[in-house]
Design an enzyme around this catalytic site. Sequence first.
Site, PDB file in Angstrom:
ATOM      1  N   ASP A  93      12.675   4.672 -40.395  1.00 28.69           N
ATOM      2  CA  ASP A  93      12.562   3.278 -40.754  1.00 28.69           C
ATOM      3  C   ASP A  93      13.744   2.842 -41.432  1.00 28.69           C
ATOM      4  OD1 ASP A  93      10.226   2.940 -39.218  1.00 28.69           O
ATOM      5  OD2 ASP A  93       8.746   3.166 -40.887  1.00 28.69           O
ATOM      6  N   LEU A 140       4.991  11.221  -1.508  1.00 26.35           N
ATOM      7  CA  LEU A 140       4.566  12.646  -0.537  1.00 26.35           C
ATOM      8  C   LEU A 140       3.506  12.709   0.173  1.00 26.35           C
ATOM      9  CD1 LEU A 140       5.258  14.513  -4.133  1.00 26.35           C
ATOM     10  CD2 LEU A 140       6.788  14.221  -2.125  1.00 26.35           C
ATOM     11  N   GLU A 185       4.518  21.387  -9.810  1.00 22.72           N
ATOM     12  CA  GLU A 185       4.640  20.405 -10.933  1.00 22.72           C
ATOM     13  C   GLU A 185       3.408  19.723 -11.142  1.00 22.72           C
ATOM     14  OE1 GLU A 185       8.095  17.752 -10.180  1.00 22.72           O
ATOM     15  OE2 GLU A 185       9.340  19.428 -10.126  1.00 22.72           O
ATOM     16  N   LYS A 206       1.348  16.440 -11.130  1.00 23.53           N
ATOM     17  CA  LYS A 206       1.450  15.185 -10.112  1.00 23.53           C
ATOM     18  C   LYS A 206       0.931  14.063 -11.384  1.00 23.53           C
ATOM     19  CE  LYS A 206       0.792  12.485  -6.227  1.00 23.53           C
ATOM     20  NZ  LYS A 206       0.466  11.047  -6.663  1.00 23.53           N
ATOM     21  N   ASP A 231      -0.079  10.675 -13.095  1.00 24.15           N
ATOM     22  CA  ASP A 231      -0.692   9.402 -12.668  1.00 24.15           C
ATOM     23  C   ASP A 231      -0.223   8.172 -13.213  1.00 24.15           C
ATOM     24  OD1 ASP A 231      -2.514   8.146 -11.175  1.00 24.15           O
ATOM     25  OD2 ASP A 231      -4.056   8.336 -12.222  1.00 24.15           O
ATOM     26  N   TYR A 281      11.401  13.617 -12.772  1.00 22.13           N
ATOM     27  CA  TYR A 281      11.157  15.006 -12.003  1.00 22.13           C
ATOM     28  C   TYR A 281      12.164  15.013 -10.687  1.00 22.13           C
ATOM     29  CZ  TYR A 281       8.044  11.491 -10.218  1.00 22.13           C
ATOM     30  OH  TYR A 281       7.553  10.226  -9.887  1.00 22.13           O
ATOM     31  N   LYS A 320      -4.219  16.771  -4.080  1.00 26.70           N
ATOM     32  CA  LYS A 320      -4.787  15.863  -4.880  1.00 26.70           C
ATOM     33  C   LYS A 320      -6.110  16.545  -5.330  1.00 26.70           C
ATOM     34  CE  LYS A 320      -3.905  11.679  -5.122  1.00 26.70           C
ATOM     35  NZ  LYS A 320      -3.622  10.668  -4.275  1.00 26.70           N
ATOM     36  N   CYS A 334     -26.965 -18.773   1.064  1.00 20.67           N
ATOM     37  CA  CYS A 334     -25.913 -18.639   0.368  1.00 20.67           C
ATOM     38  C   CYS A 334     -26.413 -18.555  -1.138  1.00 20.67           C
ATOM     39  CB  CYS A 334     -24.754 -19.614   0.200  1.00 20.67           C
ATOM     40  SG  CYS A 334     -23.568 -19.518  -0.776  1.00 20.67           S
ATOM     41  N   CYS A 384     -24.434 -22.013  -2.867  1.00 18.96           N
ATOM     42  CA  CYS A 384     -24.927 -23.329  -2.611  1.00 18.96           C
ATOM     43  C   CYS A 384     -26.141 -23.508  -1.725  1.00 18.96           C
ATOM     44  CB  CYS A 384     -23.765 -23.867  -1.403  1.00 18.96           C
ATOM     45  SG  CYS A 384     -23.686 -23.071   0.025  1.00 18.96           S
ATOM     46  N   CYS A 390     -21.842 -17.878   4.920  1.00 22.49           N
ATOM     47  CA  CYS A 390     -22.087 -19.175   4.494  1.00 22.49           C
ATOM     48  C   CYS A 390     -21.124 -20.161   5.165  1.00 22.49           C
ATOM     49  CB  CYS A 390     -21.856 -19.496   2.899  1.00 22.49           C
ATOM     50  SG  CYS A 390     -21.991 -21.078   2.468  1.00 22.49           S
ATOM     51  N   CYS A 415     -18.799 -25.111   0.186  1.00 26.46           N
ATOM     52  CA  CYS A 415     -19.525 -24.017  -0.806  1.00 26.46           C
ATOM     53  C   CYS A 415     -18.531 -23.962  -2.059  1.00 26.46           C
ATOM     54  CB  CYS A 415     -19.983 -23.042  -0.106  1.00 26.46           C
ATOM     55  SG  CYS A 415     -20.470 -21.610  -1.325  1.00 26.46           S
TER      56      CYS A 415
HETATM   57  S1  IVH Z   1       8.326  13.793  -6.402  1.00 24.61           S
HETATM   58  C1  IVH Z   1      10.858  12.930  -2.709  1.00 24.61           C
HETATM   59  N1  IVH Z   1       7.098  14.803  -8.552  1.00 24.61           N
HETATM   60  O1  IVH Z   1       3.388  10.784  -6.719  1.00 24.61           O
HETATM   61  C2  IVH Z   1      10.375  13.202  -4.106  1.00 24.61           C
HETATM   62  N2  IVH Z   1       6.388  12.748  -7.452  1.00 24.61           N
HETATM   63  O2  IVH Z   1       2.991  10.569  -3.594  1.00 24.61           O
HETATM   64  C3  IVH Z   1       9.310  12.202  -4.544  1.00 24.61           C
HETATM   65  N3  IVH Z   1       4.445  11.795  -8.581  1.00 24.61           N
HETATM   66  O3  IVH Z   1       5.743   8.534  -5.595  1.00 24.61           O
HETATM   67  C4  IVH Z   1       8.529  12.432  -5.899  1.00 24.61           C
HETATM   68  N4  IVH Z   1       4.356  13.200 -10.412  1.00 24.61           N
HETATM   69  O4  IVH Z   1       5.283   8.508  -8.122  1.00 24.61           O
HETATM   70  C5  IVH Z   1       7.137  14.007  -7.406  1.00 24.61           C
HETATM   71  N5  IVH Z   1       6.057  15.574 -10.298  1.00 24.61           N
HETATM   72  C6  IVH Z   1       6.224  14.704  -9.429  1.00 24.61           C
HETATM   73  C7  IVH Z   1       5.234  13.514  -9.261  1.00 24.61           C
HETATM   74  C8  IVH Z   1       5.526  12.598  -8.460  1.00 24.61           C
HETATM   75  C9  IVH Z   1       4.065  11.975  -9.613  1.00 24.61           C
HETATM   76  C10 IVH Z   1       4.259  10.225  -7.882  1.00 24.61           C
HETATM   77  C11 IVH Z   1       5.514   9.670  -7.604  1.00 24.61           C
HETATM   78  C12 IVH Z   1       5.440   9.778  -6.007  1.00 24.61           C
HETATM   79  C13 IVH Z   1       4.148  10.040  -5.574  1.00 24.61           C
HETATM   80  C14 IVH Z   1       4.138  10.844  -4.369  1.00 24.61           C
END
Ligand code: IVH
Length: 667
Positions: A38, A84, A112, A114, A116, A221, A310, A404, A407, A422, A427
Amino acid sequence: MEKIDAQKRIETLRTIINQANYEYYVLDNPKITDQEFDKYLRELENLEKEYPEFDSDTSPTKRVGGEVIDRFKKVKHQIPMLSLPDVFDITEIEDFNTRIEKEGVKPTYVCEYKIDGLSVSLHYEKGILLFAATRGDGITGEDITHNVKTIKSVPLVLKEPIDIEVRGEIYMPKKVLEEINLKRAKENLPLLQNVRNAAAGSIRQLDSKIAAERKLDTWIYHLPNPEDYGIKTHQEALDFMDRLGFKVNKSANKIVTGINEIEEYIKETTEKRNSLPYEIDGIVIKVNSLDSQKQLGFTSKYPRWAIAYKFPAMEVLTTLRDIVFTVGRTGRITPNAVLDPVIVMGSTVKRATLHNEDYVIMKDLKIGDIVSIRKAGDVIPEVVEAKKERRNGTEKDFQMITNCPICGSPLEKKKDQVDHYCMNMACPARKSEALIHYCSRKAMNIDGLGDEIMEDLFNLGFVTKIPDIYRLYEHKKDLIELEGYGNKSVDNLLNAIEDSKGNSLERLLFGLGINGIGDKTALLLVKIFKTIDGFLNATYEDFERIYDIGPILAQNLYDYFHNVENIALIEELKSIGINMKYLGENERHHDLISGKRFVLTGTLSFTDRDSLSNLLISYGGATSSSVSKKTDVVIVGENPGSKYDKARELNIEIWDEEKIKSIVDSL
Ligand code: IVH
């Protein structure tokens, strides 16, 4: 202090603070205390104030937010941002592996998490952050630099002065969502749905203060141009990005060979998932060798060298308290489950659509039932089934309503259709839904007039019909006093309303909510009729004659433009100054596209069909699904269907991938 000394000190402080940010946010290993940090930051702020000539866009003082933009600029991705293909079980992963081996590749994979969140592309020039963009439709995204700069793990300056684009995910840590929702609950504000929406909502703000408050984070990534840096594998690309100062999920990523090791990784990750500080909704499996990636190539939508596994949708039990009915803008009645609130995959579920009477009957739902709720990665929750074995006789049968709920008009159900309607055009429920639709993104796109605000304005009597929107300024004082609106947000809203007056006609046409006219059809129509008077003067045959418009839509259009109330509405909107012309052709024109009718067949490696179709339409072309004499050009990708033969038979111009790609690249 001498000017030259001040400049030196500013540079030193920036380096110290950037390094401290890196150690704290990227390495998770702070070396200086918060107080020291800071102190440096304050010293830098003061010096920058005193010596504005040394201002820099990449100064760490710019991270606090406050930059406000007036709109999101569009950014064309040099390399499309693909998503993907999703798979849901191990056999689908085996299929993926087999397909790859069939191509002669002996794959090593990188697994890796995925994440969210929402994907982002970051561009650096000589190591300095130039801009950041969202994925958008994969071809064109939006410039979100002002918000991304507030994310502390995004380096403003790289460790090497190179030109580079990297891609990754912006996400909101779980704890941040909890904190925000705790605060919002106290203030009686609606809760943020889940980490993904919360992150996307924060990034889609014009004012960067909000993103700064939301404590977003990143995982990087993907390196779209690895060959520019002599990189041979995905793992090397990850290491390279890590060395440049990006936040790369090194401890999560793992190199594996063979299905067993992938399965093992899924198992380990599933166990760790809940204890991670951020949400993941699956794992991503990528072929490691970049030569192999190149060899495998792309389908129309996806890379062939990666998939997303997934996690299975989560199911939880709760009680179905009630079934309530809502009325849509077309008058359609929807039954909705009112549930005892439960958290499913990080978001609270209180309601779920039950679609229509037949759906409820098919699921045999009774009020008071224990029901299971499922939520996949997507936002929309679903009632899976009633746990009939847990009934105790107090449950009440579902009863479809006959009038409805708003109304009171009797409902109608057309022969062979599942929905009740309706029929009362006046309405109030229909009306407020129609207003929400009018302002929605694909219609007049008035930022700030979403569902809840519009419902408030409707209930307050400020907006009960479309023209009232344009008179909202008369209520400016009341609006400022309303809970949750400040002076600035009211100004923003009124400006957005004013700006929307200049929209091209297709937005208005779609916004009017004519039965069966979606945004794409609206665009097709305005290209033909050009002005609203074109529609008002058209005969039924004029509509019916149009390729893609069947007799039902033609009748809907004709009826709409010959209804006295609708004509009066259009006249009133004209007098308010709403644009009544199609502007598209003035905006974008391309000799080879504008005015032509295209059919797409086969898969293209550089884009997908929907994105290409949108692009062609935005340049004044039209697309349709079948080849006829009216077709001007057939675009042929890999493995084309019978449309290709038909095109040759009819002697229609054919463009191959190379040709369309060169045109798209030139746009
Ligand atoms: S690779 C061509 N790696 O998931 C390579 N995507 O359905 C494209 N996402 O649109 C993406 N973690 O938003 C990649 N470790 C990861 C990811 C990742 C999350 C998302 C990304 C992408 C969607 C794929």
